[in-house]
Design an enzyme around this catalytic site. Sequence first.
Site, mmCIF file in Angstrom:
data_model
loop_
_atom_site.group_PDB
_atom_site.id
_atom_site.type_symbol
_atom_site.label_atom_id
_atom_site.label_comp_id
_atom_site.label_asym_id
_atom_site.label_seq_id
_atom_site.Cartn_x
_atom_site.Cartn_y
_atom_site.Cartn_z
ATOM 1 N N ASP A 50 -24.969 15.762 16.230
ATOM 2 C CA ASP A 50 -24.823 15.444 17.651
ATOM 3 C C ASP A 50 -25.786 14.345 18.105
ATOM 4 O O ASP A 50 -26.249 14.325 19.212
ATOM 5 C CB ASP A 50 -25.013 16.708 18.497
ATOM 6 C CG ASP A 50 -26.284 17.449 18.140
ATOM 7 O OD1 ASP A 50 -26.870 17.118 17.089
ATOM 8 O OD2 ASP A 50 -26.677 18.346 18.881
ATOM 9 N N ASP A 362 -31.274 36.337 -42.308
ATOM 10 C CA ASP A 362 -31.188 35.045 -41.617
ATOM 11 C C ASP A 362 -30.648 33.980 -42.574
ATOM 12 O O ASP A 362 -29.971 34.292 -43.567
ATOM 13 C CB ASP A 362 -32.579 34.692 -41.042
ATOM 14 C CG ASP A 362 -32.509 33.830 -39.801
ATOM 15 O OD1 ASP A 362 -32.355 32.615 -39.956
ATOM 16 O OD2 ASP A 362 -32.612 34.373 -38.680
ATOM 17 N N ASP A 474 -26.392 30.826 -34.463
ATOM 18 C CA ASP A 474 -27.361 29.749 -34.266
ATOM 19 C C ASP A 474 -26.654 28.413 -34.089
ATOM 20 O O ASP A 474 -25.474 28.249 -34.432
ATOM 21 C CB ASP A 474 -28.294 29.719 -35.496
ATOM 22 C CG ASP A 474 -29.659 29.149 -35.183
ATOM 23 O OD1 ASP A 474 -29.824 28.535 -34.116
ATOM 24 O OD2 ASP A 474 -30.576 29.315 -36.018
ATOM 25 N N MET A 475 -27.387 27.427 -33.613
ATOM 26 C CA MET A 475 -26.851 26.075 -33.406
ATOM 27 C C MET A 475 -28.039 25.140 -33.439
ATOM 28 O O MET A 475 -28.807 25.077 -32.494
ATOM 29 C CB MET A 475 -26.170 26.049 -32.033
ATOM 30 C CG MET A 475 -25.290 24.879 -31.764
ATOM 31 S SD MET A 475 -26.191 23.502 -31.040
ATOM 32 C CE MET A 475 -24.863 22.475 -30.519
ATOM 33 N N CYS A 522 -28.421 31.724 -30.159
ATOM 34 C CA CYS A 522 -29.658 31.049 -30.536
ATOM 35 C C CYS A 522 -29.295 29.575 -30.703
ATOM 36 O O CYS A 522 -28.166 29.259 -31.070
ATOM 37 C CB CYS A 522 -30.129 31.640 -31.873
ATOM 38 S SG CYS A 522 -31.497 30.779 -32.655
ATOM 39 N N ASP A 544 -38.351 29.594 -31.043
ATOM 40 C CA ASP A 544 -38.866 29.779 -32.403
ATOM 41 C C ASP A 544 -40.370 29.992 -32.378
ATOM 42 O O ASP A 544 -40.965 30.370 -33.383
ATOM 43 C CB ASP A 544 -38.531 28.561 -33.272
ATOM 44 C CG ASP A 544 -37.120 28.644 -33.825
ATOM 45 O OD1 ASP A 544 -36.501 29.724 -33.715
ATOM 46 O OD2 ASP A 544 -36.618 27.634 -34.347
#
Length: 723
Positions: A50, A362, A474-475, A522, A544
Amino acid sequence: MIKIDEKKGIFILYTKHTAMILQNLAGFIGMAYYGEKIKIAESEYFCRTDVRPYTPEELPGEEVSFHSIYPHVYPFYGCGNYRETAFRAEQENGSDTCCLKYIGCSIMKEKPKLPGLPQSFTKNCNTETLILYLHDETAGVLAEIMYTLFQDSEVIAQSVRIQNQGENPVMLKKVLSSCLYLEGDLELITLNGTWARERYVQRERINYGVKQIGSINGASSHTHNPFIAAVRPETTETQGEAWGMAFVYSGNFTASAEKDFQDRTQLMMGLHPETFSWELEPGKSFYAPEVLLNYSARGLGRLSRGYHDFIMNHIIRSKWKNRERPVLVNSWEAFYFDFDAEKLLHFADTALACGLDMLVLDDGWFGHREDDTSSLGDWFANEEKIPEGMEWLGEEIQKRNLKFGIWFEPEMISPDSELFRKHPEWAVQIPGRAGTLSRNQYVLDLTRQEVRTYLFRCMADVIHEADISYVKWDMNRQITEAYTPTLPAHRQKEFFHRYILGVYEIQEQLLKTFPDLLLENCAGGGGRFDCGMLYYSPQIWCSDNTDACDRAEIQMGTSLCYPPSCMGAHISACPNHITGRNTDFMTRAHVALAGTFGYELNLMRLTDTQVRQIQEQTAIYHAYSHLTRGGRFYRLMQNENYIAWQFVSPEQTETLVTVIQIRNSPNQARLHLKLQGLIPESCYALDGKLYTGGQLMRIGLPVEPLWGDGVSRLLHLTIEIAE
Ligand code: GLA
């Protein structure tokens, strides 16, 4: 509750303690207010337009000024808004100007589904969704802006659906998911870091211009987390305003704060536009992932707990979220690649003697993997190490009364693998250009159906054959040379989003096929720690870095948005493999207790005392896991000397306090740790002494001096019921 006054063009979204006010001015929806719940009396100009020359009714010939200042809920490009925009769609003539005008709204009791995406669910909770329909006639584009309210939460879930109602394809170039506007002085909180240093908190003043964080590496990333908060300069853990945005997505994202020339701050979140475009055919829809909005009038702690509850009740689906997780031992820091079946079975025997529940094998069990240079993609037993095969190994481990868990890195392919020799074209690469290796590996093209089918089959076979209870997905590398031969040149920027949809599809399929599977995501530690992943897995490996002092800090940062029970946390050996630091064995356990709790060290090297300590630690875990899983989490203290946190039972009848002395500083006054979340009038007992809740929260709990660095105390207080 959603209240609409169509005549005045006002929409109010009420949660229990918050209100969001949207307003229709001159056919455009703006955000007037988001914050503490307020009662609305008579008013028309919520959006503060306004002031001449910004009122379209008064100055119809000055539209540009209007757009340049108006707080569009879904800001578009091309008509005079020169701040960050949320939407760009290129049309046949090459223009990406759009003008999204309000054409109506609807309210739904059912939350609209977002196909293929992780998303908040509404089970056991009443919800309401407001859908605003914004339309650009020339482009034939309809944007549906969806806000879902949940009866049991302050969180508002926002997402966007774009429909092509025209006759020609449009190229979506930017489709963000959420935009908020806030007034007054603000600071921005972001979670930043790198491998082994994830989610360190940065707090900085929001100044003029744009501050942006994000990821373009294919994952939500170690570098920046898809969560931001805006707070007042005076906001602390327990006081002051705080707003949050959390993205339910695991790939490339952007989050930004822009303070404009009228001192209004715009916060935005969505898919990163630099690595995105999407060809939308006539009649088709595109769904932008969800953003979880949250507000607290009483500090950051409350904002976090709001997110924790919401994530537990409306994001994590796994049945494991409310269960005590098996105490596992993971082989990675115990042996790295150096193991065989004999060693593993010896490891299993020791795990059993220590009273553990599960052995997780793992990296290194497949193909001919002896180090990180080979075999990703060859998901069958490494004959050198496990000649009798995975079924046999699974049986042997289970014979020892342990559950069996296993590591996969499904999204990757090693150049030295049978899979690569057979299907080099499955690796993400650009024909004619050399690929860039990272950790000696390439990424698989998950946009391809045949690749997803192969991966699912490989994983399902092993899980089935070896009777696997837990999978660590994992990646370990970022995406480079993003390209897929399955898309034409002008659609290559669909790659990243299609890739992550591929990840989601396989995880969904796995969970459907193995509904009891405990999945842990992960990504080279905590490189994909986000609400998207939590839709599939109830826990994510936090980092990690398992050094107790660093970990305490990483977990504190992570807790700004994510509940402790979803943080993968293990006790590892000292000197710590990453930092070289020594911390007390009990401190390591106290830190892991505020996460999923488990071990990652060579059990065969333990002394008898340490074996007894493990038994003691797991007993503590079992005794308090109802608090660390189901309690409310409070951050109490974080400075160079101490980190402290607290869990409080939902009934406020007991509390578990952890104090870690990171660095001893002698000759200081006795630490009085101010607790939170207790009943002020009730008495709480510790070691035969009584304290009132009020006393503990105002004066604090006196903590016995600690000796050394990296030492800690775990204190459990219970309420005294008057006889
Ligand atoms: C990543 C993970 C680790 C471990 C290794 C194995 O770094 O974060 O926990 O699984 O990969 O290669």
